[in-house]
Design a protein around this motif. Structure first.
Motif, PDB file in Angstrom:
ATOM      1  N   GLY A   1      40.470  -8.026   5.477  1.00 49.42           N
ATOM      2  CA  GLY A   1      41.075  -9.222   4.915  1.00 49.42           C
ATOM      3  C   GLY A   1      40.657  -9.438   3.471  1.00 49.42           C
ATOM      4  N   VAL A   2      40.923 -10.640   2.981  1.00 47.00           N
ATOM      5  CA  VAL A   2      40.591 -11.023   1.608  1.00 47.00           C
ATOM      6  C   VAL A   2      39.361 -11.914   1.626  1.00 47.00           C
ATOM      7  CG1 VAL A   2      41.382 -12.256  -0.446  1.00 47.00           C
ATOM      8  CG2 VAL A   2      43.011 -10.938   0.909  1.00 47.00           C
ATOM      9  N   THR A   3      38.425 -11.655   0.737  1.00 46.00           N
ATOM     10  CA  THR A   3      37.299 -12.562   0.533  1.00 46.00           C
ATOM     11  C   THR A   3      37.580 -13.391  -0.708  1.00 46.00           C
ATOM     12  OG1 THR A   3      35.709 -11.067   1.586  1.00 46.00           O
ATOM     13  CG2 THR A   3      34.832 -12.753   0.096  1.00 46.00           C
ATOM     14  N   ILE A   4      37.609 -14.706  -0.548  1.00 46.62           N
ATOM     15  CA  ILE A   4      37.878 -15.614  -1.661  1.00 46.62           C
ATOM     16  C   ILE A   4      36.559 -16.246  -2.084  1.00 46.62           C
ATOM     17  CG2 ILE A   4      39.087 -17.709  -2.376  1.00 46.62           C
ATOM     18  CD1 ILE A   4      41.303 -16.962  -0.417  1.00 46.62           C
ATOM     19  N   ALA A   5      36.181 -16.022  -3.327  1.00 40.59           N
ATOM     20  CA  ALA A   5      34.917 -16.547  -3.840  1.00 40.59           C
ATOM     21  C   ALA A   5      35.087 -18.010  -4.222  1.00 40.59           C
ATOM     22  CB  ALA A   5      34.467 -15.730  -5.051  1.00 40.59           C
ATOM     23  N   MET A   6      34.184 -18.835  -3.735  1.00 36.61           N
ATOM     24  CA  MET A   6      34.197 -20.252  -4.104  1.00 36.61           C
ATOM     25  C   MET A   6      33.336 -20.513  -5.343  1.00 36.61           C
ATOM     26  SD  MET A   6      36.203 -20.959  -1.704  1.00 36.61           S
ATOM     27  CE  MET A   6      36.381 -22.721  -1.956  1.00 36.61           C
TER      28      MET A   6
END
Length: 366
Positions: free
Chosen positions: A256-261
């Motif tokens: 999947g995609v890892t979205i950085a906060m």
């Protein structure tokens, strides 16, 4: 949208085959330019070789940018030693422990030489337990060049100089059955391959982008300056594509995609980040969120250079970052799908086309 995995993997392999430590990126820049030209996507270059390509939309502004970096880690010659070996310094931030035992290519003018990066006490038959006792640092690493002679003069005769670049072998392996990809420098050659795959899909589709989309390829991310010079003040939103570290204490995944906060420079733009999360939910794209304490990307250099724009970071999960890295094809295809839907989504705020706006037009947090 179904990503063209054949094109993605073929492009990735070609990128990984080109040596491009920061400061030695001209050849990989030419490769990306050739590919953009083949896709009939117009582009321009900065003086040093960062690339800004453009896919036109219905309107020019508030325009967007997607960015990945073509430069990698590497090393340079620090000195020519009396024993015929080379003292080296790293290019980019990586641990000397990860360099021990690497095969590498040294570039000196028009010549190239093969060699190995080794600890000073490399012979187990000579140093025995002292092998393990020697600290892993760059002062304890030397390059054994495959040049006959065995002394400093042999290196001089070979035309080797202080400052010559050293590129580390990638040892790339792609297993189509498991989907795993193992290689050095997947950071960020995988991101570049994803960006080109997305661009190809958008170019070949009948879809019309809502606003101009710039494809940025930077050349100095590993040494900190990244997207500092390739941006124009007209870009309102910029999404960086890079690696997310799958390690203890992190929430990144190889799938999947890892979205950085947030990263070590602080939080990413709230509205842009949550827009990307919404797109993942809307289109069934597997994803997770993460925060990186010891990590920065092209987004940081863009902000630090004085650009007033919304930034976000989307990642493919990578195991053993800056070492012998591993990723999964699922993350690359998931990223491609997300970037496709982002490019076709409406701009976050119409008034982002202005450098300054009146208070009634400024957004609210939910």
């Amino acid at each position: 949208m179904s990503p063209n995995t054949d094109y993605l993997l073929d492009t990735l392999q070609k990128l990984l085959a080109i040596a491009s430590p920061s400061g030695f990126t001209d050849q990989v820049v030419h490769f990306v330019c050739d590919e953009l030209a083949r896709l009939d996507i117009p582009f321009e270059l900065t003086r040093r070789g960062a690339i800004r390509a453009t896919l036109e939309g219905r309107q020019r502004s508030p325009d967007r940018a997607l960015v990945a970096h073509v430069d990698t880690l590497g090393a340079q010659v620090k000195s020519l030693k009396a024993n015929g070996r080379l003292e080296v310094v790293p290019v980019g931030h990586w641990n000397a422990r990860f360099a021990e035992g690497c095969r590498a290519t040294l570039f000196s003018g028009k010549r190239r030489y093969r060699g190995s990066l080794l600890p000073l006490k490399a012979s187990g038959h000579t140093f025995a337990a002292a092998n393990d006792a020697q600290e892993a640092n760059w002062q304890n690493i030397e390059m054994r060049v495959d040049v006959p002679g065995g002394d400093r003069q042999a290196l001089v005769n070979a035309g080797i100089h202080i400052g010559d670049f050293i590129a580390i072998d990638t040892m790339t392996e792609i297993d189509l059955d498991s989907g795993f990809i193992n290689s050095r420098h997947l950071d960020d050659k995988a991101g570049v391959a994803v960006l080109l795959t997305t661009a190809k899909a958008l170019k070949e589709s009948a879809e019309t982008l809502p606003v101009d989309l710039h494809l940025l390829f930077t050349i100095t991310e590993e040494v900190g300056s990244g997207a500092s010079s390739v941006l124009h003040q007209d870009v309102a939103e910029m999404v960086s594509i890079d690696n997310g570290t799958t390690a203890p204490g992190q929430n990144s995944s190889e799938y999947g995609v890892t979205i950085a906060m947030a990263d070590q420079t602080g939080p990413f733009d709230y509205h842009l980040t949550h827009h990307l999360i919404h797109l993942c939910h809307e289109h069934g794209i597997g994803h997770q969120r993460d925060i990186f304490r010891f990590y920065r990307s092209d987004s940081a250099s863009a902000i630090e250079a004085g650009n007033d724009l919304r930034t976000a970071l989307v990642c493919f999960g990578i195991d053993a970052s800056h070492y012998y890295e591993r990723i999964h094809l699922d993350a690359l295809t998931s990223l491609t799908r997300l970037l496709w839907h982002y490019a076709l989504s409406a701009p976050l705020f119409a008034d982002d086309n202005k450098l300054l706006t009146a208070r009634p037009d400024f957004p609210h947090m939910p």
